[in-house]
Scaffold this motif. Structure first.
Motif, PDB file in Angstrom:
ATOM      1  N   LEU A 289      42.084  41.851  51.894  1.00 42.24           N
ATOM      2  CA  LEU A 289      41.814  42.664  50.716  1.00 42.24           C
ATOM      3  C   LEU A 289      41.431  41.742  49.575  1.00 42.24           C
ATOM      4  O   LEU A 289      42.045  40.676  49.395  1.00 42.24           O
ATOM      5  N   ARG A 290      40.403  42.140  48.844  1.00 38.24           N
ATOM      6  CA  ARG A 290      39.940  41.343  47.704  1.00 38.24           C
ATOM      7  C   ARG A 290      40.011  42.163  46.430  1.00 38.24           C
ATOM      8  O   ARG A 290      39.705  43.360  46.445  1.00 38.24           O
ATOM      9  N   PRO A 291      40.393  41.537  45.315  1.00 36.26           N
ATOM     10  CA  PRO A 291      40.392  42.263  44.046  1.00 36.26           C
ATOM     11  C   PRO A 291      38.966  42.531  43.588  1.00 36.26           C
ATOM     12  O   PRO A 291      38.012  41.897  44.070  1.00 36.26           O
ATOM     13  N   PRO A 292      38.785  43.462  42.656  1.00 35.62           N
ATOM     14  CA  PRO A 292      37.435  43.794  42.195  1.00 35.62           C
ATOM     15  C   PRO A 292      36.852  42.715  41.291  1.00 35.62           C
ATOM     16  O   PRO A 292      37.547  41.791  40.852  1.00 35.62           O
ATOM     17  N   ARG A 293      35.576  42.856  41.009  1.00 33.24           N
ATOM     18  CA  ARG A 293      34.939  41.992  40.014  1.00 33.24           C
ATOM     19  C   ARG A 293      35.565  42.253  38.659  1.00 33.24           C
ATOM     20  O   ARG A 293      35.885  43.387  38.319  1.00 33.24           O
ATOM     21  N   LEU A 294      35.724  41.188  37.866  1.00 33.99           N
ATOM     22  CA  LEU A 294      36.478  41.289  36.626  1.00 33.99           C
ATOM     23  C   LEU A 294      35.642  40.962  35.405  1.00 33.99           C
ATOM     24  O   LEU A 294      34.693  40.183  35.466  1.00 33.99           O
ATOM     25  N   GLU A 295      36.043  41.543  34.291  1.00 31.88           N
ATOM     26  CA  GLU A 295      35.631  41.075  32.978  1.00 31.88           C
ATOM     27  C   GLU A 295      36.892  40.977  32.142  1.00 31.88           C
ATOM     28  O   GLU A 295      37.578  41.986  31.923  1.00 31.88           O
ATOM     29  N   VAL A 296      37.216  39.771  31.711  1.00 33.66           N
ATOM     30  CA  VAL A 296      38.454  39.531  30.977  1.00 33.66           C
ATOM     31  C   VAL A 296      38.162  39.494  29.480  1.00 33.66           C
ATOM     32  O   VAL A 296      37.305  38.738  29.022  1.00 33.66           O
ATOM     33  N   LEU A 297      38.893  40.317  28.731  1.00 32.45           N
ATOM     34  CA  LEU A 297      38.742  40.407  27.286  1.00 32.45           C
ATOM     35  C   LEU A 297      40.050  40.030  26.618  1.00 32.45           C
ATOM     36  O   LEU A 297      41.130  40.265  27.174  1.00 32.45           O
ATOM     37  N   PRO A 298      39.986  39.466  25.405  1.00 31.33           N
ATOM     38  CA  PRO A 298      41.234  39.216  24.679  1.00 31.33           C
ATOM     39  C   PRO A 298      41.904  40.533  24.292  1.00 31.33           C
ATOM     40  O   PRO A 298      41.244  41.571  24.161  1.00 31.33           O
ATOM     41  N   LEU A 299      43.205  40.496  24.112  1.00 30.73           N
ATOM     42  CA  LEU A 299      43.971  41.699  23.793  1.00 30.73           C
ATOM     43  C   LEU A 299      43.408  42.413  22.571  1.00 30.73           C
ATOM     44  O   LEU A 299      43.400  43.653  22.515  1.00 30.73           O
ATOM     45  N   ALA A 300      42.904  41.654  21.609  1.00 29.65           N
ATOM     46  CA  ALA A 300      42.384  42.248  20.371  1.00 29.65           C
ATOM     47  C   ALA A 300      41.160  43.125  20.613  1.00 29.65           C
ATOM     48  O   ALA A 300      40.805  43.942  19.757  1.00 29.65           O
ATOM     49  N   GLU A 301      40.501  42.977  21.776  1.00 34.76           N
ATOM     50  CA  GLU A 301      39.310  43.770  22.078  1.00 34.76           C
ATOM     51  C   GLU A 301      39.623  44.946  22.999  1.00 34.76           C
ATOM     52  O   GLU A 301      38.770  45.434  23.733  1.00 34.76           O
ATOM     53  N   VAL A 302      40.846  45.442  22.921  1.00 36.63           N
ATOM     54  CA  VAL A 302      41.266  46.553  23.763  1.00 36.63           C
ATOM     55  C   VAL A 302      40.406  47.787  23.540  1.00 36.63           C
ATOM     56  O   VAL A 302      40.093  48.524  24.491  1.00 36.63           O
ATOM     57  N   ALA A 303      39.979  48.034  22.311  1.00 40.88           N
ATOM     58  CA  ALA A 303      39.152  49.212  22.038  1.00 40.88           C
ATOM     59  C   ALA A 303      37.828  49.142  22.788  1.00 40.88           C
ATOM     60  O   ALA A 303      37.328  50.163  23.282  1.00 40.88           O
ATOM     61  N   THR A 304      37.267  47.943  22.890  1.00 41.54           N
ATOM     62  CA  THR A 304      36.010  47.772  23.631  1.00 41.54           C
ATOM     63  C   THR A 304      36.193  48.137  25.099  1.00 41.54           C
ATOM     64  O   THR A 304      35.363  48.830  25.697  1.00 41.54           O
ATOM     65  N   ALA A 305      37.294  47.678  25.697  1.00 36.87           N
ATOM     66  CA  ALA A 305      37.562  47.995  27.104  1.00 36.87           C
ATOM     67  C   ALA A 305      37.711  49.499  27.301  1.00 36.87           C
ATOM     68  O   ALA A 305      37.166  50.070  28.250  1.00 36.87           O
TER      69      ALA A 305
END
Length: 324
Positions: A289-305
């Protein structure tokens, strides 16, 4: 501790960085220093109040269902997780606790699992809710057995990607729908047939692949996005829909299914979830099993996610980096 705090329900404007008192683990609990928090569609639905039927909102409220990090402290009765152990889990946000959008989270020991050594914190945080939902849909509700033919609707999503892999691991033959950008990816995950839902007729493509219909349809998208889903099943087959939580999604037509000799079910990731997440961890460690492709954002950009997920613009799994 630093956390993303909500004082009321609403749009992304209610997500505010603030300082809160660090929680303390009670009996049977683990205090995790959160490294990363996975962001799921359930998060923005929770933010807008759609989960009010499942638990009571108490403000200030900290969102976040998925986390990875290290054990910081343990409560009474927990003796098997030394401080510093790398772990991942679903949070207890649905049980009156604060969630994973914070530097520390208290989680029931029954939900906490040691991270596979081959995963980093971001990848581990991307796993729990989508992988557990896929497991519930295929095995707990769908009764998947080796040799079955399965259609995963939405193979390009995090839930769908895990479902394709889990079905193949269990000995099923898998078809999936996805957008054109994900065709190569889902084939690489193990799909024998990849259907571009934008340019192909799903029913026709599936009929050529499985003339008598498939044994199991796992609908990872919902909201009526899979036309005549029941018509894709063989006699006695089952349609399992992942719970979407949105008001305009009525889910499967249970009565019509029963009248036609078919079955239906609705699946969601159950908590506490440690027993099943432990099995998933073993598959991640072995490479099955493999995890999905990721985009990591800083916590401060939670609204963007949240906005990317809510507007359907996320092209990879959104993960928040909470701490270094």
């Amino acid at each position: 501790m630093r956390a993303v705090v909500m004082e009321r329900l609403g749009g992304t404007e209610v997500l505010q960085l603030a300082d809160l008192e660090c929680p303390r683990p009670g009996p049977g609990e683990v205090l995790v220093r959160v490294a990363c928090a996975g962001v799921n569609p359930a998060d923005w639905k929770c933010r807008e109040g759609y989960l009010g039927a499942f638990f009571e909102y108490r403000f200030p409220f900290v969102l976040g269902f998925d986390l990875s990090g290290t054990v910081s402290a343990v409560g009474e009765g927990v003796h098997d997780l030394p401080v510093g152990t790398r772990v991942f889990a679903q949070s207890d946000v649905g049980a009156g606790k604060w969630g994973s959008y914070a530097e520390y989270a208290c989680v029931s020991r029954t939900s906490v699992v040691e991270m596979p050594a081959n995963l980093d914190f971001a990848a581990a945080a991307a796993v729990p809710t989508p992988a557990l939902a896929a497991w519930a849909g295929l095995f707990d509700e769908g009764g998947l057995q080796p040799g079955m033919k399965v259609l995963v609707h939405g193979g390009g999503s995090a839930v769908g990607g895990f479902a394709v892999q889990l079905a193949r691991w269990a000995g099923a033959t898998v078809a999936t729908t996805c957008g054109p950008d994900n065709l190569a990816c889902v084939r690489d995950l193990g799909a024998e047939l990849a259907i571009d839902y934008r340019s192909e007729d799903i029913a026709s493509a599936l009929r050529r692949w499985a003339p008598e219909g498939v044994d199991l349809v796992l609908d990872c998208i919902g909201s009526g996005s899979l036309p005549d889903a029941l018509g894709l099943l063989r006699q006695g087959g089952i349609l399992v829909a992942i719970l979407t939580l949105v008001p305009d999604d009525a889910g499967p037509n249970h009565l019509e299914a029963a009248q036609n000799g078919l079955r239906t079910a609705v699946a969601y990731s159950r908590m506490p979830s440690g027993a099943t997440l432990g099995k998933i961890a073993e598959l991640l460690a072995s490479g099955d099993l493999r995890p999905p492709r990721l985009e990591v954002l800083p916590l401060a950009e939670v609204a963007t996610a949240h906005e990317r997920l809510q507007q359907g613009r996320a092209r990879s799994k959104q993960v928040l980096q909470v701490a270094e």
